[in-house]
Design a protein around this motif. Structure first.
Motif, PDB file in Angstrom:
ATOM      1  N   VAL A  33       0.803  -1.069  -0.033  1.00 14.31           N
ATOM      2  CA  VAL A  33       0.011  -0.206   0.033  1.00 14.31           C
ATOM      3  C   VAL A  33       0.908   1.253  -0.053  1.00 14.31           C
ATOM      4  O   VAL A  33       1.935   1.336   0.477  1.00 14.31           O
ATOM      5  N   THR A  34       0.353   2.517  -0.431  1.00 15.56           N
ATOM      6  CA  THR A  34       0.924   3.688  -0.394  1.00 15.56           C
ATOM      7  C   THR A  34       0.047   4.411   0.554  1.00 15.56           C
ATOM      8  O   THR A  34      -1.282   4.547   0.318  1.00 15.56           O
ATOM      9  N   LEU A  35       0.318   5.110   1.435  1.00 10.74           N
ATOM     10  CA  LEU A  35      -0.518   6.093   2.326  1.00 10.74           C
ATOM     11  C   LEU A  35       0.207   7.473   2.441  1.00 10.74           C
ATOM     12  O   LEU A  35       1.535   7.667   2.296  1.00 10.74           O
ATOM     13  N   SER A  36      -0.520   8.547   2.564  1.00 10.59           N
ATOM     14  CA  SER A  36      -0.059   9.813   2.774  1.00 10.59           C
ATOM     15  C   SER A  36      -0.683  10.633   3.847  1.00 10.59           C
ATOM     16  O   SER A  36      -1.987  10.303   4.073  1.00 10.59           O
ATOM     17  N   GLY A  37      -0.084  11.037   4.717  1.00 11.23           N
ATOM     18  CA  GLY A  37      -0.889  11.886   5.803  1.00 11.23           C
ATOM     19  C   GLY A  37       0.201  12.642   6.559  1.00 11.23           C
ATOM     20  O   GLY A  37       1.099  13.101   6.281  1.00 11.23           O
TER      21      GLY A  37
END
Ligand code: ASP
Length: 592
Positions: free
Chosen positions: A19-23
């Motif tokens: 997965v790729t997450l941004s935050g």
């Protein structure tokens, strides 16, 4: 692609996925060789983990991440060994394979967590950071959902949303207008709408028999926790209706909102309480009927005893607090202090304890006998173990102080639970209110409210006694909305203006356009407006409407984030042909 999932999305069924997450980095914790990061976005928090043994360089990099850095990570979803059942993503974590800092961040001035160390002023100054917190986000989401449900319900009922002007002529809702100078018409001003009242009535004349609008309104009044200079109303109007039709329609909307937003099913019809009863039993036009404790008027029963306080009082009344006879001297002193506070304004408190053995212990033993107290107890419906609290004085003030005392006792006895809802309609308001200072009548609601048919004649003989076709929706002691059936006949409307002290010319100048419209076939009509911010705050269970407004103003009407209102340049003033005087001129000069 910045992300494949949000930070609130991953579940145990996603284990092993890449997965790729941004935050935003909420928190970094180092435990031995492991570094844990809470990554946050609007949707939730996902735990990221980096093992220094697996990747020493990455581990060093993440340890240096500051709070609120914006990052993108790629990694693999894994099952957590110690699960956190408090959050939806709590069964998994993402084992980080790579990390990119998208932006660094200064250290925020308060902690961005559910329980924050930031006071209100600081949070409002950095409202964009405050809005990252869950409670703020949830409030705005609730607000959004409520607006959607209002639109859905109203549309299904055949209402259409029509926008009305923001730059307009002064409207008569009884508050001060905010005004906007017109460059193209020097020396003339628009007023910002206190409500779209006249426009919605004109829409009725135009034949749009079911109108609503979620709309900003502006009133230049002193502010309190539940007031803002600009606020939002659910504004509605209907044609060919009487009071019952309006109440039933909006009782339906209210029930729909309770069901969809709070999952509360209200089956019963809302009680309808005449204004006179609300004042008599609760001392207010917005009674909190989650609990009884109604006022009992004992003026007739107790005066003439030689007790000066009672003998000189216009009104003597009280409440019965169930099971409170054991209140100590200290408890009663506290209550006395409470009612003597300037906001409450009573002079003294008389108490009658109905002891378990049937005797009475009171603060007025000298003036009354045990027999008298027994008779009082009967009037109050008091039983052994109960406490009667009595106030005396000028009627209006004493009723209002007793109202405060009743609410205070309700709080003490835990009778005002935020998750219990008790709606009602208060009806039969007086049409007019006399003002001693200016020695004239004011419209209690607004000048377009119709008198009850049977009271019209009293307009000539005894205006103070005229009742209006006006109503308020009250929930838990909060006025959520109000409206009325309108006058749709120009002759009656003119009469009303006269009673309100307008000369013919003044009425013509201010409302000529409306009077004129009424000559072209105005249908019978009526409507209501609800305070949207207040209603959201009631559902959100917060005390201040500021919490449910994205960018609110403080109690002095200032936006502490962008420092509005502020001075404008001399060039702007000249363009508007305006000149500042006195204090205003000094202020601008000192700002330059
Ligand atoms: N315009 C009124 C108000 O803002 C509501 C109404 O009479 O419909 O209070």
């Amino acid at each position: 692609m910045y992300r494949t999932h949000t930070c609130g999305e991953l579940r145990i069924s996603d284990v092993d996925k890449s997965v790729t997450l941004s935050g935003w980095v909420q928190r970094v914790r180092n435990l031995g060789g492991m570094t844990f990061i809470d990554l946050r976005d609007r949707y939730g928090i996902t735990q990221l983990v980096v093992d220094s043994e697996a990747d020493d360089e990455l581990s060093r990099e993440v340890r240096n991440l500051g709070r609120e850095y914006v990052v993108q990570v790629v990694g693999q979803v894994a099952e957590r060994s110690s699960k956190n059942h408090k959050i939806p993503t709590g069964e998994v974590e993402v084992i980080v394979g790579g990390l990119k800092i998208l932006n660094s961040a200064d250290l925020p001035p308060f902690t961005i967590e559910d329980e924050t160390d930031g006071g209100e002023e600081l949070r409002m100054k950095y409202r964009y950071l405050d809005l990252r917190r869950n409670p703020a986000r949830q409030a705005l989401e609730l607000r959004h959902k409520m607006a959607l449900e209002v639109r859905k319900y109203m549309s299904d009922e055949g209402f259409i949303e029509v926008e009305t002007p923001v730059l307009m002529k002064s409207t008569p809702e009884g508050a001060r207008d905010f005004v906007v100078p017109s460059r193209m018409n020097p020396g003339q001003f628009y007023a910002l709408p206190q409500s779209p009242q006249v426009f919605k009535q004109l829409l009725m004349v135009a034949g749009y028999d079911r109108y609503f609008q979620i709309v900003k309104c502006f009133r230049d009044e002193d502010l309190r926790a539940d007031r803002q200079p600009e606020f939002t109303q659910i504004d509605c109007e209907m044609s060919f209706v009487d009071q019952e039709d309006v109440l039933n329609t909006f009782e339906g909307m209210t029930k729909h909102l309770f069901k969809t937003l709070r999952d509360v099913e209200i089956k019963d019809d809302f009680p309808r309480m005449p204004f006179a009863d609300a004042m008599k039993y609760y001392g207010t036009d917005k009674p909190d009927i989650r609990f009884e404790m109604k006022f009992v008027d004992i003026t007739e029963t107790v005066s003439g005893s030689g007790f000066k306080v009672f003998d000189e009082a216009e009104y003597i009344g009280g409440i019965c607090a169930k099971g409170c006879a054991q209140y100590s001297r200290k408890d009663l002193d506290k209550l006395t202090d409470f009612i003597k506070r300037p906001q409450v304004g009573a002079k003294g408190l008389v108490y009658v304890k109905y002891n378990d053995d049937g005797s009475f212990k009171t603060s007025v033993d000298k003036f009354f006998s045990q027999e008298d107290f027994k008779a009082w107890a009967e009037k109050f419906g008091a039983k052994p173990g109960d406490l009667i609290l009595i106030l005396a004085g000028e009627k209006k003030r004493t009723l209002s102080a007793l109202c405060e005392l009743r609410l205070e006792m309700g709080n003490r006895l835990g009778l005002r639970d935020k998750n219990t809802f008790a709606p009602l309609w208060v009806v039969d308001f007086p049409l007019l209110e006399w003002d001693d200072e200016t020695e004239r009548f004011y419209a209690m609601h607004h000048p377009f409210t119709s008198p009850k048919d049977e009271d019209v004649e009293l307009l000539d003989t005894n205006p103070a006694e005229v009742r209006a076709n006006a109503y308020d929706l009250v929930i838990n002691g909060v006025e959520i909305g109000g409206g009325s059936i309108r006058i749709h006949n120009d002759v009656l409307q003119q009469k009303m203006f006269k009673v309100l002290g307008f000369t013919e010319q003044e009425a013509e100048n201010q409302f000529g356009f409306l009077m004129n419209a009424f000559k072209y076939g105005a249908p019978p009509h009526g409507g209501v407006a609800f305070g949207f911010d207040r209603w959201v705050s009631l559902f959100a269970g917060v005390d201040s409407i500021r919490e449910v407004i994205a960018f609110p103003k403080n109690n002095a009407g200032r936006d502490v984030m962008n420092d509005a209102p502020s001075s404008i340049s001399n060039a702007q003033l000249e363009e508007l042909m305006l000149e500042l005087k006195g204090e205003a001129a000094k202020r601008t000069a000192s700002n330059e």
